[in-house]
Design a protein around this motif. Sequence first.
Motif, PDB file in Angstrom:
ATOM      1  N   GLU A  23       0.864  -1.188   0.000  1.00 18.09           N
ATOM      2  CA  GLU A  23       0.000   0.000   0.000  1.00 18.09           C
ATOM      3  C   GLU A  23       0.894   1.228   0.000  1.00 18.09           C
ATOM      4  OE1 GLU A  23      -2.542  -0.977   3.333  1.00 18.09           O
ATOM      5  OE2 GLU A  23      -3.109  -2.770   2.198  1.00 18.09           O
ATOM      6  N   LEU A  24       1.056   1.818  -1.178  1.00 23.80           N
ATOM      7  CA  LEU A  24       2.008   2.920  -1.333  1.00 23.80           C
ATOM      8  C   LEU A  24       1.278   4.262  -1.249  1.00 23.80           C
ATOM      9  CD1 LEU A  24       4.012   1.512  -4.391  1.00 23.80           C
ATOM     10  CD2 LEU A  24       4.368   1.042  -1.971  1.00 23.80           C
ATOM     11  N   PRO A  25       1.974   5.280  -0.715  1.00 26.78           N
ATOM     12  CA  PRO A  25       1.308   6.588  -0.613  1.00 26.78           C
ATOM     13  C   PRO A  25       1.049   7.223  -1.990  1.00 26.78           C
ATOM     14  CG  PRO A  25       3.618   6.728   0.077  1.00 26.78           C
ATOM     15  CD  PRO A  25       3.326   5.274  -0.150  1.00 26.78           C
ATOM     16  N   GLU A  26       0.051   8.084  -2.039  1.00 21.67           N
ATOM     17  CA  GLU A  26      -0.380   8.791  -3.254  1.00 21.67           C
ATOM     18  C   GLU A  26       0.813   9.447  -3.985  1.00 21.67           C
ATOM     19  OE1 GLU A  26      -3.815   9.229  -3.984  1.00 21.67           O
ATOM     20  OE2 GLU A  26      -3.474  10.548  -5.700  1.00 21.67           O
ATOM     21  N   GLU A  27       1.785   9.962  -3.196  1.00 20.13           N
ATOM     22  CA  GLU A  27       2.877  10.719  -3.827  1.00 20.13           C
ATOM     23  C   GLU A  27       4.016   9.822  -4.337  1.00 20.13           C
ATOM     24  OE1 GLU A  27       1.530  11.284  -0.877  1.00 20.13           O
ATOM     25  OE2 GLU A  27       3.011  10.956   0.692  1.00 20.13           O
ATOM     26  N   THR A  28       3.838   8.510  -4.288  1.00 17.16           N
ATOM     27  CA  THR A  28       4.848   7.588  -4.840  1.00 17.16           C
ATOM     28  C   THR A  28       5.158   7.993  -6.280  1.00 17.16           C
ATOM     29  OG1 THR A  28       3.946   5.808  -3.491  1.00 17.16           O
ATOM     30  CG2 THR A  28       5.289   5.137  -5.389  1.00 17.16           C
ATOM     31  N   THR A  29       6.445   8.017  -6.644  1.00 18.98           N
ATOM     32  CA  THR A  29       6.783   8.411  -8.020  1.00 18.98           C
ATOM     33  C   THR A  29       6.668   7.192  -8.938  1.00 18.98           C
ATOM     34  OG1 THR A  29       9.134   7.885  -7.788  1.00 18.98           O
ATOM     35  CG2 THR A  29       8.448  10.135  -7.175  1.00 18.98           C
ATOM     36  N   GLN A  30       6.588   7.486 -10.229  1.00 15.44           N
ATOM     37  CA  GLN A  30       6.518   6.406 -11.210  1.00 15.44           C
ATOM     38  C   GLN A  30       7.770   5.524 -11.116  1.00 15.44           C
ATOM     39  OE1 GLN A  30       4.742   7.208 -14.990  1.00 15.44           O
ATOM     40  NE2 GLN A  30       6.451   6.308 -16.079  1.00 15.44           N
ATOM     41  N   GLU A  31       8.928   6.177 -10.899  1.00 18.84           N
ATOM     42  CA  GLU A  31      10.191   5.437 -10.815  1.00 18.84           C
ATOM     43  C   GLU A  31      10.165   4.468  -9.629  1.00 18.84           C
ATOM     44  OE1 GLU A  31       9.934   8.722 -11.493  1.00 18.84           O
ATOM     45  OE2 GLU A  31      10.391   8.243 -13.582  1.00 18.84           O
ATOM     46  N   GLU A  32       9.628   4.932  -8.492  1.00 15.92           N
ATOM     47  CA  GLU A  32       9.559   4.060  -7.311  1.00 15.92           C
ATOM     48  C   GLU A  32       8.651   2.858  -7.580  1.00 15.92           C
ATOM     49  OE1 GLU A  32      10.230   7.306  -3.696  1.00 15.92           O
ATOM     50  OE2 GLU A  32       8.288   7.199  -4.670  1.00 15.92           O
ATOM     51  N   LEU A  33       7.531   3.127  -8.245  1.00 18.40           N
ATOM     52  CA  LEU A  33       6.593   2.031  -8.546  1.00 18.40           C
ATOM     53  C   LEU A  33       7.244   1.041  -9.524  1.00 18.40           C
ATOM     54  CD1 LEU A  33       3.832   0.703  -8.405  1.00 18.40           C
ATOM     55  CD2 LEU A  33       2.979   2.356 -10.070  1.00 18.40           C
ATOM     56  N   LEU A  34       7.922   1.573 -10.539  1.00 20.69           N
ATOM     57  CA  LEU A  34       8.574   0.691 -11.520  1.00 20.69           C
ATOM     58  C   LEU A  34       9.672  -0.144 -10.852  1.00 20.69           C
ATOM     59  CD1 LEU A  34       8.804   3.078 -14.625  1.00 20.69           C
ATOM     60  CD2 LEU A  34       7.200   1.193 -14.266  1.00 20.69           C
ATOM     61  N   ALA A  35      10.368   0.465  -9.888  1.00 23.50           N
ATOM     62  CA  ALA A  35      11.442  -0.267  -9.191  1.00 23.50           C
ATOM     63  C   ALA A  35      10.841  -1.434  -8.390  1.00 23.50           C
ATOM     64  CB  ALA A  35      12.210   0.682  -8.272  1.00 23.50           C
ATOM     65  N   LEU A  36       9.689  -1.199  -7.765  1.00 25.79           N
ATOM     66  CA  LEU A  36       9.035  -2.279  -7.003  1.00 25.79           C
ATOM     67  C   LEU A  36       8.605  -3.401  -7.957  1.00 25.79           C
ATOM     68  CD1 LEU A  36       7.744  -3.580  -4.504  1.00 25.79           C
ATOM     69  CD2 LEU A  36       5.733  -2.110  -4.848  1.00 25.79           C
ATOM     70  N   ILE A  37       8.050  -3.021  -9.102  1.00 28.74           N
ATOM     71  CA  ILE A  37       7.611  -4.048 -10.071  1.00 28.74           C
ATOM     72  C   ILE A  37       8.819  -4.868 -10.544  1.00 28.74           C
ATOM     73  CG2 ILE A  37       6.615  -4.384 -12.387  1.00 28.74           C
ATOM     74  CD1 ILE A  37       4.794  -1.949 -11.752  1.00 28.74           C
ATOM     75  N   GLN A  38       9.915  -4.178 -10.816  1.00 31.56           N
ATOM     76  CA  GLN A  38      11.132  -4.899 -11.244  1.00 31.56           C
ATOM     77  C   GLN A  38      11.556  -5.913 -10.190  1.00 31.56           C
ATOM     78  OE1 GLN A  38      12.245  -5.266 -14.033  1.00 31.56           O
ATOM     79  NE2 GLN A  38      11.059  -3.586 -14.920  1.00 31.56           N
ATOM     80  N   VAL A  66       3.383   1.422 -16.653  1.00 40.18           N
ATOM     81  CA  VAL A  66       3.374   0.516 -15.493  1.00 40.18           C
ATOM     82  C   VAL A  66       2.942  -0.891 -15.928  1.00 40.18           C
ATOM     83  CG1 VAL A  66       2.222   0.067 -13.282  1.00 40.18           C
ATOM     84  CG2 VAL A  66       3.056   2.372 -13.818  1.00 40.18           C
ATOM     85  N   ILE A  67       1.884  -0.967 -16.719  1.00 41.75           N
ATOM     86  CA  ILE A  67       1.392  -2.282 -17.169  1.00 41.75           C
ATOM     87  C   ILE A  67       2.479  -2.998 -17.975  1.00 41.75           C
ATOM     88  CG2 ILE A  67      -0.273  -3.409 -18.727  1.00 41.75           C
ATOM     89  CD1 ILE A  67      -2.313  -1.233 -17.765  1.00 41.75           C
ATOM     90  N   LYS A  68       3.148  -2.233 -18.838  1.00 46.54           N
ATOM     91  CA  LYS A  68       4.200  -2.836 -19.681  1.00 46.54           C
ATOM     92  C   LYS A  68       5.402  -3.308 -18.863  1.00 46.54           C
ATOM     93  CE  LYS A  68       3.618  -0.105 -23.713  1.00 46.54           C
ATOM     94  NZ  LYS A  68       4.247   1.055 -24.274  1.00 46.54           N
ATOM     95  N   ALA A  69       5.570  -2.747 -17.656  1.00 49.87           N
ATOM     96  CA  ALA A  69       6.728  -3.126 -16.831  1.00 49.87           C
ATOM     97  C   ALA A  69       6.548  -4.486 -16.172  1.00 49.87           C
ATOM     98  CB  ALA A  69       6.959  -2.057 -15.758  1.00 49.87           C
TER      99      ALA A  69
END
Length: 281
Positions: free
Chosen positions: A67-82, A108-111
């Motif tokens: 459960e990530l905060p609203e201000e999470t950056t795209q880079e942070e989300l992509l790093a978690l997916i990786q 994000v979906i493509k990652a």
Amino acid sequence: MAAIIDGKAISLQMKDELKQKAAELLAKGMKVTLAVIQVGDNPASSVYVKNKKKGCEYIGIGSLSYELPEETTQEELLALIQELNGRTDVNGILVQLPLPAHIDEDTVIKAIDPRKDVDGFHPQSVGALCIGQKGFVSCTPAGIIQLLKRSGISIEGKECVVLGRSNIVGKPMSILLLRENATVTIAHSRTRNLKEVTSRADILIVAIGKPKMITKEYVKEGAVIIDVGINRDENNKLCGDVDFEDVEPVCSAITPVPGGVGPMTIAMLLHNCIESVDLQS
Ligand code: NDP
């Protein structure tokens, strides 16, 4: 009087079958795990995420919750997916949509590794579906095929009209119906003479997000009606895209809202989690 297609009962039947499969996998030392990521605290998303985790628990597979905060950056989300793509103890990755406006959903979906794309939204999954290859299928349309089959409604050779052409419902729905040998028409907001088109349907699937728009004037007598819509009416009560009271007397079978398509979406997500073991082996 129309038969009411009971999505709650059919989804429970499916979940019990999946419970059995999860236990068989576990006996072979394979613990299936779904990672669910939510960014921000959209209340509707929180309900969906909670229900998905409850579903995992019910069939006996693991779930990891981010459960990530609203201000999470795209880079942070992509790093978690990786990170999750690389983890052998994670079989499925689900990013709850919608994402906050500063994050690009397509990126994000493509990652997500297509072998872990249990929502079936990755372009590779969509492409595989189109050409009849193995891959994950978007959960709501796949659930509708199960609803029809398990209710004893044959699809082959039928005139099917899909109202709505979104990437997550309308388009994959049409391809799945085609795969079942139906004759498929896709209608949308630019379709002319909509009532004439929908009235041709033996099976009418409605996914437009317009509360109770589909009345009996849109429906052929004896048709099967699948209502995908989840809306609130003027009294804030849940309702579909179909005016149930108006249409029920003229059709042969219909899904209610709630209790029709909705529960099947989660059952198919759990089905995809179990299937992921096959795709990853
Ligand atoms: P979208 O908003 O992405 O797509 C709606 C589609 O309906 C578009 O193709 C649009 O046409 C068409 N449309 C809109 N208004 C009309 C109209 N007046 N006449 C004809 N066509 C119209 O919606 P989704 O597919 O994501 O969702 C549809 C509904 O299903 C929503 O209520 C949503 O909440 C629900 N839903 C339910 C799920 C479940 O598990 N039960 C899962 C997913 C969605 P155009 O392309 O021309 O704009």
